[in-house]
Write a protein that holds these residues in place. Structure first.
Motif, short mmCIF file in Angstrom:
data_model
loop_
_atom_site.label_atom_id
_atom_site.label_comp_id
_atom_site.label_asym_id
_atom_site.label_seq_id
_atom_site.Cartn_x
_atom_site.Cartn_y
_atom_site.Cartn_z
N ALA A 148 0.82 -1.21 0.00
CA ALA A 148 0.00 0.00 0.00
C ALA A 148 0.85 1.25 0.00
CB ALA A 148 -0.93 -0.01 1.21
N ALA A 149 1.89 1.29 0.85
CA ALA A 149 2.68 2.51 0.97
C ALA A 149 3.39 2.83 -0.34
CB ALA A 149 3.70 2.36 2.11
N ALA A 150 3.97 1.82 -0.95
CA ALA A 150 4.69 2.05 -2.21
C ALA A 150 3.76 2.49 -3.31
CB ALA A 150 5.43 0.78 -2.62
N VAL A 151 2.57 1.88 -3.35
CA VAL A 151 1.61 2.24 -4.38
C VAL A 151 1.18 3.68 -4.26
CG1 VAL A 151 -0.70 1.79 -5.22
CG2 VAL A 151 0.79 -0.12 -4.68
N VAL A 152 0.82 4.08 -3.05
CA VAL A 152 0.34 5.44 -2.82
C VAL A 152 1.43 6.46 -3.09
CG1 VAL A 152 -0.55 7.03 -1.09
CG2 VAL A 152 -1.38 4.68 -1.16
N GLN A 153 2.67 6.16 -2.66
CA GLN A 153 3.75 7.09 -2.82
C GLN A 153 4.05 7.33 -4.30
OE1 GLN A 153 7.35 5.86 -0.95
NE2 GLN A 153 8.55 7.61 -1.69
N GLN A 154 4.09 6.26 -5.09
CA GLN A 154 4.45 6.39 -6.49
C GLN A 154 3.32 6.97 -7.32
OE1 GLN A 154 7.31 5.96 -7.77
NE2 GLN A 154 8.39 5.01 -6.07
N ASN A 155 2.09 6.76 -6.86
CA ASN A 155 0.93 7.13 -7.68
C ASN A 155 0.77 8.63 -7.82
OD1 ASN A 155 -1.68 6.45 -9.02
ND2 ASN A 155 -2.43 7.70 -7.34
N HIS A 156 1.14 9.39 -6.82
CA HIS A 156 0.81 10.82 -6.80
C HIS A 156 2.00 11.72 -7.06
CE1 HIS A 156 -3.20 9.78 -5.59
NE2 HIS A 156 -2.71 9.01 -4.64
N GLU A 157 3.07 11.18 -7.67
CA GLU A 157 4.20 12.01 -8.05
C GLU A 157 3.88 12.63 -9.40
OE1 GLU A 157 7.66 9.67 -8.05
OE2 GLU A 157 7.75 9.42 -5.88
N VAL A 158 3.62 13.94 -9.40
CA VAL A 158 3.25 14.64 -10.62
C VAL A 158 4.19 15.81 -10.83
CG1 VAL A 158 1.43 15.85 -11.83
CG2 VAL A 158 0.86 14.01 -10.24
N GLU B 38 -6.91 -0.55 -5.88
CA GLU B 38 -8.37 -0.44 -5.92
C GLU B 38 -8.95 0.08 -4.62
OE1 GLU B 38 -10.05 -3.62 -9.16
OE2 GLU B 38 -9.65 -4.36 -7.16
N ASN B 39 -8.30 -0.19 -3.52
CA ASN B 39 -8.83 0.24 -2.22
C ASN B 39 -8.36 1.62 -1.81
OD1 ASN B 39 -10.44 -2.07 -0.77
ND2 ASN B 39 -8.75 -3.08 -1.82
N HIS B 40 -7.61 2.28 -2.66
CA HIS B 40 -7.17 3.64 -2.33
C HIS B 40 -8.33 4.62 -2.54
CE1 HIS B 40 -4.93 7.44 -2.52
NE2 HIS B 40 -4.06 6.80 -1.76
N PRO B 41 -8.49 5.61 -1.66
CA PRO B 41 -9.60 6.57 -1.80
C PRO B 41 -9.58 7.33 -3.12
CG PRO B 41 -8.58 6.75 0.37
CD PRO B 41 -7.71 5.83 -0.43
N PHE B 42 -8.44 7.39 -3.76
CA PHE B 42 -8.30 8.14 -5.01
C PHE B 42 -9.24 7.63 -6.10
CE2 PHE B 42 -5.73 9.32 -8.85
CZ PHE B 42 -5.82 10.70 -8.68
N VAL B 43 -9.55 6.33 -6.09
CA VAL B 43 -10.41 5.75 -7.13
C VAL B 43 -11.87 5.66 -6.68
CG1 VAL B 43 -8.52 4.45 -8.15
CG2 VAL B 43 -9.92 3.39 -6.39
N ARG B 44 -12.18 6.13 -5.48
CA ARG B 44 -13.56 6.26 -4.99
C ARG B 44 -14.33 4.93 -5.00
NH1 ARG B 44 -15.32 12.00 -7.91
NH2 ARG B 44 -13.34 13.06 -7.54
N GLY B 45 -13.65 3.86 -4.66
CA GLY B 45 -14.31 2.57 -4.56
C GLY B 45 -14.61 1.89 -5.88
N LEU B 46 -14.09 2.42 -6.98
CA LEU B 46 -14.33 1.84 -8.30
C LEU B 46 -13.28 0.78 -8.61
CD1 LEU B 46 -15.08 5.18 -10.16
CD2 LEU B 46 -16.75 3.43 -9.54
N SER B 47 -13.67 -0.24 -9.35
CA SER B 47 -12.76 -1.33 -9.68
C SER B 47 -11.88 -0.96 -10.86
CB SER B 47 -13.54 -2.60 -9.99
OG SER B 47 -14.28 -2.43 -11.19
N PHE B 48 -10.78 -1.67 -10.98
CA PHE B 48 -9.86 -1.49 -12.10
C PHE B 48 -10.58 -1.73 -13.43
CE2 PHE B 48 -6.75 -3.87 -14.85
CZ PHE B 48 -6.06 -2.75 -15.30
N THR B 49 -11.43 -2.73 -13.48
CA THR B 49 -12.12 -3.05 -14.73
C THR B 49 -13.13 -1.99 -15.14
OG1 THR B 49 -13.69 -4.39 -13.46
CG2 THR B 49 -11.83 -5.53 -14.45
#
Length: 670
Positions: free
Chosen positions: A23-33, A331-342
């Motif tokens: 989780a930590a690695a996913v969140v950290q890498q996801n929001h580097e803009v 998928e469980n990160h709040p950024f996607v608002r509970g929506l699935s990858f598919t």
């Protein structure tokens, strides 16, 4: 089976695993803009939509440079493009001729400060807070609610647009009120720039409704692009997810999504540019048409690849634990608002079909023989062709695989029939009971009154088979071309002879006539088999193409994915003409906006009771069909019917007293 049936509801449930180690690695890498200094200079807000691609920034710089050097008398259009782009210019003269108030409104707007208009319009798109999945669900629910409320209006209100002093809302006002909710996209009339311009007091109600229809196309495209950005930044470019997949699996999952995203960027840029020129939108369908011709072919490739996408996603999920864990964290990160990858993967096909419906909505509201109508017709025809190619591409692949699979299970005793053919596909298959022996009292009491057989019905062939003792093979007993089939309904004669019908083969594989008495498990199964075996059989209710003055209609209130080849996948808010209804909870219908037919459970639809609403639905559907087939106005005499081979009457023969009454009322008001 439509492409929607293949992709919706077959991806499996969203993974619920949430390992903390990823989780930590996913969140950290996801929001580097990366910082975008150019965006900040023109007042762009970074949230909720981050236009951080180099393509988008370069396009925006070109727009800003061109706007600084453009002549103030330049017409509304795609001025940054070469003359041969093929975009139909939007004419203001046509609008002014239709309503002098529009000319005055444009004169007022010409005195506005251009920079203020640009700032407002940029904020419109940048501040979209709704993901496309949320917008799509909400908009469909609003369509359903709108029809429900329209049924409660008096007949006189249906043809009107404003009911002065009555306190009763007309259908257009109802539509706008329902859209003005928390999870909806903003309305054009709620923009500060629009309210400050005085346009709402200058424009007729019909033009305001048209502005809202065009504005929804723009804002929904921005919402779609925002969801694509999440797919790109949160999933596609996530290093943790990338490390769990090989290069081929990455291609299987994401296909050409980056090309699709670039097409959306170009499209959205041109739509933004149109609004930047004036908050009174001249047209959007000319832009839609150009991009559909030049850039939207990427949708076809993506949608066809989704057949492999779904299969490989399940394969990877089942065999790759690291992928499952990384995907669960994303998928469980709040950024996607509970929506699935598919739900993000199927966005392109959902968007191209929704875009067609949005253009249809504009076409319904356009003045007859106007430039807006001409542009909407061209755009709709091009989008219809793209959707058709998407469906045909997917169907061709799935049908071929299905034929290969069926042929491997067949065993021919005598004359072999070739099964695999590009012109053949499966319509229906299943077990029925074949009556064996005469109908005597002794036979009736026998346990061998019926023997099981298994039917394979293709679009041009019927196979009567018997399942082998092993259960994985089918022995072919008889065959017949579909054109030589006839069915006869039989009345129920007790439990043993309930749900029975006669199937006549006028010329079977031995070139002789034969008749079979077949029994099904339910009344609906009997009707479904009879409709599939003899498609020209008269149904209980009439089709739109049968000159029925008041066809029964239903609207979908819960999406349904087809489970059998003869079923129809339907989406919320779809309106269908009712062709058959059974007592055990099934209906056969014909969808108004594309003419597709099939069976669906009655629990997912509700009846449309109002004759006025049904007449309005038919009127709008016929206008769309005329535009699709003839490319002209409603009195061109074009033939209707969207599928090749369907017999359809000329439009001039169609007469609906409710539509005639509405048209007469409209002429009196004018």
């Amino acid at each position: 089976m439509s492409v929607t049936a293949l992709f919706r509801g077959k991806w499996g449930p969203k993974s619920q695993e949430t390992p903390e180690k990823h989780a930590a690695a996913v969140v950290q890498q996801n929001h580097e803009v990366d910082d975008d200094e150019d965006d900040s200079k023109v007042g762009f807000s970074r949230e909720p939509i981050r236009r951080n691609s180099r393509f988008y920034r370069s396009m925006r710089k070109k727009r800003l440079v061109s706007s600084e050097h453009s002549d103030s008398s330049t017409r509304l259009g795609l001025d940054h493009s070469p003359p041969n782009r093929g975009v139909v210019p939007s004419s203001n003269a046509d609008l002014s001729q239709k309503s002098p108030l529009l000319l005055e409104a444009r004169r007022l707007l010409s005195n506005e400060d251009d920079s203020q208009t640009i700032c407002h319009s940029l904020n419109i798109v940048k501040n979209i807070a709704v993901l496309y999945q949320e917008y799509r669900d909400t908009s469909k629910q609003q369509e359903i609610e709108q029809r429900r409320q329209r049924e409660n209006l008096s007949p006189g209100v249906m043809a009107a647009t404003v009911v002065a002093g009555s306190g009763v809302m007309s259908p257009p006002v109802l539509q706008l009120q329902l859209r003005n909710s928390a999870r909806s996209l903003s309305l054009w009339q709620n923009l500060e720039a629009v309210q400050a311009s005085g346009l709402l007091t200058q424009l007729p109600q019909k033009e305001i409704i048209m502005q809202e229809a065009m504005f929804e196309l723009v804002t929904s495209e921005a919402s779609y692009y925002k969801s694509l950005e999440i797919l790109e930044t949160h999933f596609l470019h996530n290093p943790v997810l990338i490390n769990t997949l090989c290069q081929s699996d990455m291609h299987f999952l994401f296909s050409n999504i980056e090309e699709v995203m670039k097409a959306s960027e170009r499209f959205l840029m041109d739509l933004e540019h149109r609004i930047e020129k004036s908050i009174l939108i001249s047209d959007v369908c000319d832009i839609v048409y150009h991009h559909a011709v030049e850039h939207f072919s990427v949708f076809i490739k993506y949608v066809i690849n989704q057949v492999y996408q779904e299969k490989n996603y399940r394969r990877i999920s089942e065999g790759n634990q690291a992928f499952r864990e990384a995907m669960a964290a994303l998928e469980n990160h709040p950024f996607v608002r509970g929506l699935s990858f598919t739900s993000f993967l199927i966005l392109p096909f959902q968007r191209i079909t929704r875009l067609k419906l949005l253009v249809q909505n504009i076409l319904k509201k356009a003045e007859v023989n106007s430039e807006r109508e001409a542009n909407a017709i061209k755009a709709h025809q091009q989008l219809e062709q793209i959707v058709k190619e998407c469906n045909e591409g997917v169907r061709k692949m799935s049908r071929t695989e299905e034929l290969i699979s069926i042929e491997k299970t067949l065993e021919f005793k005598s004359k072999s029939v070739p099964i695999i053919s590009h012109s053949r596909w499966l319509l229906k298959k299943g077990a029925v009971q074949l009556m064996a022996g005469p109908k005597s009292t002794r036979t009736m009491r026998s346990r061998k009154l019926y023997q099981p057989v298994y039917l394979f019905l293709f679009n041009n062939l019927l196979l009567v088979t018997k399942r082998s003792s092993s259960g994985d093979k089918f022995q072919v007993l008889d065959s017949c071309t579909r054109a030589m089939l006839r069915t006869e309904d039989l009345e129920d004669q007790g439990q043993l002879l309930a749900n029975v019908f006669n199937l006549k083969l006028l010329e079977n594989q031995e070139e002789r006539p034969v008749s079979y008495m077949l029994k099904t498990s339910s009344m609906s199964e009997k009707l479904r088999w009879m409709c599939a075996l003899t498609p020209n059989r008269r149904t209980r209710f009439m089709s739109t193409s049968a000159n029925q003055p008041d066809s029964l209609q239903v609207q979908c209130i819960q999406s349904y994915s087809s489970q059998e080849p003869d079923e129809l996948s339907i989406e919320m808010a779809d309106v269908l003409n009712l062709l058959e209804r059974t007592d055990d909870g099934w209906m056969m219908g014909e969808r108004l906006h594309d003419g597709e037919r099939g069976w669906f459970p009655s629990r997912v639809v509700e009846d449309i009771q109002s004759k006025e609403v049904r007449a309005q639905n038919l009127k709008e559907a016929f206008r769309i069909h005329q535009a699709q087939e003839g490319g002209g106005g409603p009195h061109t005499g074009a033939r209707i019917g969207l599928r090749v081979g369907r017999r359809t009457p000329k439009v001039s023969n169609f007469s609906n007293p409710w539509i005639d009454q509405m048209e007469e009322s409209s002429e009196v008001k004018q």
